[in-house]
Scaffold this active site. Structure first.
Site, PDB file in Angstrom:
ATOM      1  N   HIS A 137      25.090  19.820  -6.487  1.00 39.62           N
ATOM      2  CA  HIS A 137      24.690  19.084  -7.520  1.00 39.62           C
ATOM      3  C   HIS A 137      23.327  18.514  -7.154  1.00 39.62           C
ATOM      4  O   HIS A 137      22.569  18.943  -6.046  1.00 39.62           O
ATOM      5  CB  HIS A 137      25.509  17.712  -7.437  1.00 39.62           C
ATOM      6  CG  HIS A 137      26.345  17.070  -6.292  1.00 39.62           C
ATOM      7  ND1 HIS A 137      25.355  16.558  -5.484  1.00 39.62           N
ATOM      8  CD2 HIS A 137      27.459  17.228  -5.659  1.00 39.62           C
ATOM      9  CE1 HIS A 137      25.966  16.157  -4.494  1.00 39.62           C
ATOM     10  NE2 HIS A 137      27.422  16.403  -4.558  1.00 39.62           N
TER      11      HIS A 137
ATOM     12  N   HIS B 269      22.605  17.793  -3.188  1.00 43.80           N
ATOM     13  CA  HIS B 269      22.256  19.024  -2.519  1.00 43.80           C
ATOM     14  C   HIS B 269      20.817  19.362  -2.678  1.00 43.80           C
ATOM     15  O   HIS B 269      20.274  20.029  -1.941  1.00 43.80           O
ATOM     16  CB  HIS B 269      23.250  20.135  -3.079  1.00 43.80           C
ATOM     17  CG  HIS B 269      24.828  19.770  -2.522  1.00 43.80           C
ATOM     18  ND1 HIS B 269      25.789  19.622  -3.539  1.00 43.80           N
ATOM     19  CD2 HIS B 269      25.366  19.824  -1.400  1.00 43.80           C
ATOM     20  CE1 HIS B 269      26.958  19.497  -3.010  1.00 43.80           C
ATOM     21  NE2 HIS B 269      26.682  19.588  -1.675  1.00 43.80           N
TER      22      HIS B 269
ATOM     23  N   ARG C 254      33.461  15.940  -5.541  1.00 49.38           N
ATOM     24  CA  ARG C 254      34.767  15.594  -5.694  1.00 49.38           C
ATOM     25  C   ARG C 254      34.563  14.859  -7.145  1.00 49.38           C
ATOM     26  O   ARG C 254      35.848  14.399  -7.632  1.00 49.38           O
ATOM     27  CB  ARG C 254      35.402  14.944  -4.582  1.00 49.38           C
ATOM     28  CG  ARG C 254      35.744  15.803  -3.658  1.00 49.38           C
ATOM     29  CD  ARG C 254      36.763  15.251  -2.266  1.00 49.38           C
ATOM     30  NE  ARG C 254      37.278  16.161  -1.368  1.00 49.38           N
ATOM     31  CZ  ARG C 254      36.644  16.563  -0.284  1.00 49.38           C
ATOM     32  NH1 ARG C 254      35.635  16.070   0.125  1.00 49.38           N
ATOM     33  NH2 ARG C 254      37.385  17.311   0.434  1.00 49.38           N
TER      34      ARG C 254
ATOM     35  N   GLN D  24      30.048  12.002   9.462  1.00 47.51           N
ATOM     36  CA  GLN D  24      29.580  13.171   9.609  1.00 47.51           C
ATOM     37  C   GLN D  24      28.282  13.436  10.387  1.00 47.51           C
ATOM     38  O   GLN D  24      28.100  14.203  11.158  1.00 47.51           O
ATOM     39  CB  GLN D  24      29.960  13.941   8.577  1.00 47.51           C
ATOM     40  CG  GLN D  24      29.426  15.668   8.857  1.00 47.51           C
ATOM     41  CD  GLN D  24      29.715  16.015   7.459  1.00 47.51           C
ATOM     42  OE1 GLN D  24      30.666  16.927   7.302  1.00 47.51           O
ATOM     43  NE2 GLN D  24      28.599  16.475   6.489  1.00 47.51           N
TER      44      GLN D  24
ATOM     45  N   MET E 155      29.414  22.961   1.295  1.00 40.82           N
ATOM     46  CA  MET E 155      30.588  23.627   0.604  1.00 40.82           C
ATOM     47  C   MET E 155      30.689  24.014  -0.572  1.00 40.82           C
ATOM     48  O   MET E 155      31.463  24.311  -1.190  1.00 40.82           O
ATOM     49  CB  MET E 155      31.836  22.711   1.009  1.00 40.82           C
ATOM     50  CG  MET E 155      32.007  22.466   2.544  1.00 40.82           C
ATOM     51  SD  MET E 155      33.750  21.976   2.880  1.00 40.82           S
ATOM     52  CE  MET E 155      33.987  20.532   1.849  1.00 40.82           C
ATOM     53  N   GLY E 156      29.279  23.928  -1.234  1.00 36.81           N
ATOM     54  CA  GLY E 156      29.095  24.523  -2.803  1.00 36.81           C
ATOM     55  C   GLY E 156      29.374  23.351  -3.391  1.00 36.81           C
ATOM     56  O   GLY E 156      29.408  22.278  -3.377  1.00 36.81           O
TER      57      GLY E 156
HETATM   58  O1  PAF Z   1      29.247  18.040   4.253  1.00 36.82           O
HETATM   59  C1  PAF Z   1      29.722  19.087   3.991  1.00 36.82           C
HETATM   60  O2  PAF Z   1      29.629  19.781   2.888  1.00 36.82           O
HETATM   61  C2  PAF Z   1      30.709  19.942   5.242  1.00 36.82           C
HETATM   62  O3  PAF Z   1      31.257  18.951   6.001  1.00 36.82           O
HETATM   63  C3  PAF Z   1      29.664  20.934   5.988  1.00 36.82           C
HETATM   64  C4  PAF Z   1      28.641  19.942   6.790  1.00 36.82           C
HETATM   65  C5  PAF Z   1      28.984  21.685   5.098  1.00 36.82           C
HETATM   66  C6  PAF Z   1      30.686  21.562   6.858  1.00 36.82           C
HETATM   67  O4  PAF Z   1      31.730  22.414   6.056  1.00 36.82           O
END
Ligand code: PAF
Length: 286
Positions: free
Chosen positions: A36, A39, A189, A155, A32-33
């Site tokens: 950091h 990622h 966040r 997730q 979601m951008g």
């Molecule tokens: O983990 C995330 O950043 C989000 O939940 C994802 C997997 C990109 C889905 O929007």
């Protein structure tokens, strides 16, 4: 190769088709951008197992409830491009909300079971939004592999379930959580935290470490492990605990006693001020 930014689903699909036709292995890193180092490590991992790496950048409204932080979710497109490119990405797929959810959009993917606990209690529509958008990101990017961070542990289980249940021919890689030097799990966040709150948030990884040490020294009693988490979190006065729990790492079941062969996950979600933080660690028997 310079990073190519793609905005339309059709264009992304054409690129993915061409990559596949030329025998390239596609890796996708959904985000979601506000990227950091966490990622960057996912993107780097994708480069080691695929030829073409697509980072997706989409702040997905469908996974935020009305009272959550969608409107103030941090964004920095230029920096995201830089981090993605430096980490080895070839494409950045950054569709608009209208592109992803055009007028008339009416489909929701809803996964039962593992979505009902922990995050599901506090964010009841969250995983429907995640499952739906991840399925759409997969059909747009047509990957062979997809890389996610362990930071969002529940997730990762939801996405594995999605891939198994829909017979998606995509291999899911989970990469370890990247932490600040003091132990706080990296998260977009974290930018909401004042420096005082940042220091207070260190209690989360400390609590998890204590519980990990206890299981390592033979404790399999779930209530006792949960107490270790809670007591250490509650050393912080202004903390609001959403959950702090040990569970079976594969099923999220919560038995009275874990068996010797169980992998155990410690899951924590707390609020410090108005910022909600999650973290976890997995203990494996061997
Ligand atoms: O983990 C995330 O950043 C989000 O939940 C994802 C997997 C990109 C889905 O929007």
């Amino acid at each position: 190769m310079a990073l190519e930014v793609i905005r339309s689903i059709r264009a992304m699909q054409k690129i993915a088709d061409n990559l596949r036709m030329s025998g390239k292995h596609i890796g996708v890193v959904p985000t979601m951008g506000y990227l950091h180092d966490g990622h960057a490590s996912l993107i780097h991992a994708a480069t080691t197992v695929s030829d073409a790496v697509i980072v997706t950048l989409f702040v997905n409204p469908m996974q935020f409830a009305a009272n959550e932080d969608l409107s103030r979710y941090p964004r920095d497109f230029e920096k995201d491009c830089r981090i993605a490119e430096d980490a080895g990405a070839h494409f950045l797929f950054a569709p608009s909300v209208e592109e992803m959810y055009p007028k008339g959009f009416a489909t929701t993917i809803s996964i039962d079971g593992i979505t009902q606990k922990f995050e599901g209690v506090y964010r009841p529509t969250h995983f429907d939004g995640v499952a739906t958008v991840v399925a759409k990101l997969f059909t747009a990017t047509k990957p062979h592999i997809a890389v996610f961070g362990q930071k969002d542990y529940q997730q990762t289980l939801v996405i594995k379930r999605l891939v198994a249940d829909l017979n998606l021919d995509i291999e899911i890689y989970i990469q370890p959580t990247i932490r600040e030097p003091e132990g706080l799990a990296m998260s977009s966040r974290n930018v909401y935290l004042s420096s005082e709150q940042y220091n207070q948030a260190l209690v989360i990884s400390k609590a998890i470490t204590l519980a990990m040490n206890s299981v390592q020294s033979g404790n399999r009693n779930r209530e006792e492990l949960n107490s270790i988490l809670r007591i250490s979190l509650l050393t912080l006065e202004n903390i609001e605990i959403h959950y702090a729990a040990a569970a079976n790492a594969e099923t999220l079941e919560e038995p009275y006693m874990f068996s010797e062969n169980d992998s155990i996950v410690f899951l924590v979600a707390v609020k410090i001020g108005s910022t909600r933080l999650i973290d976890n660690a997995v203990w494996n028997p061997n």
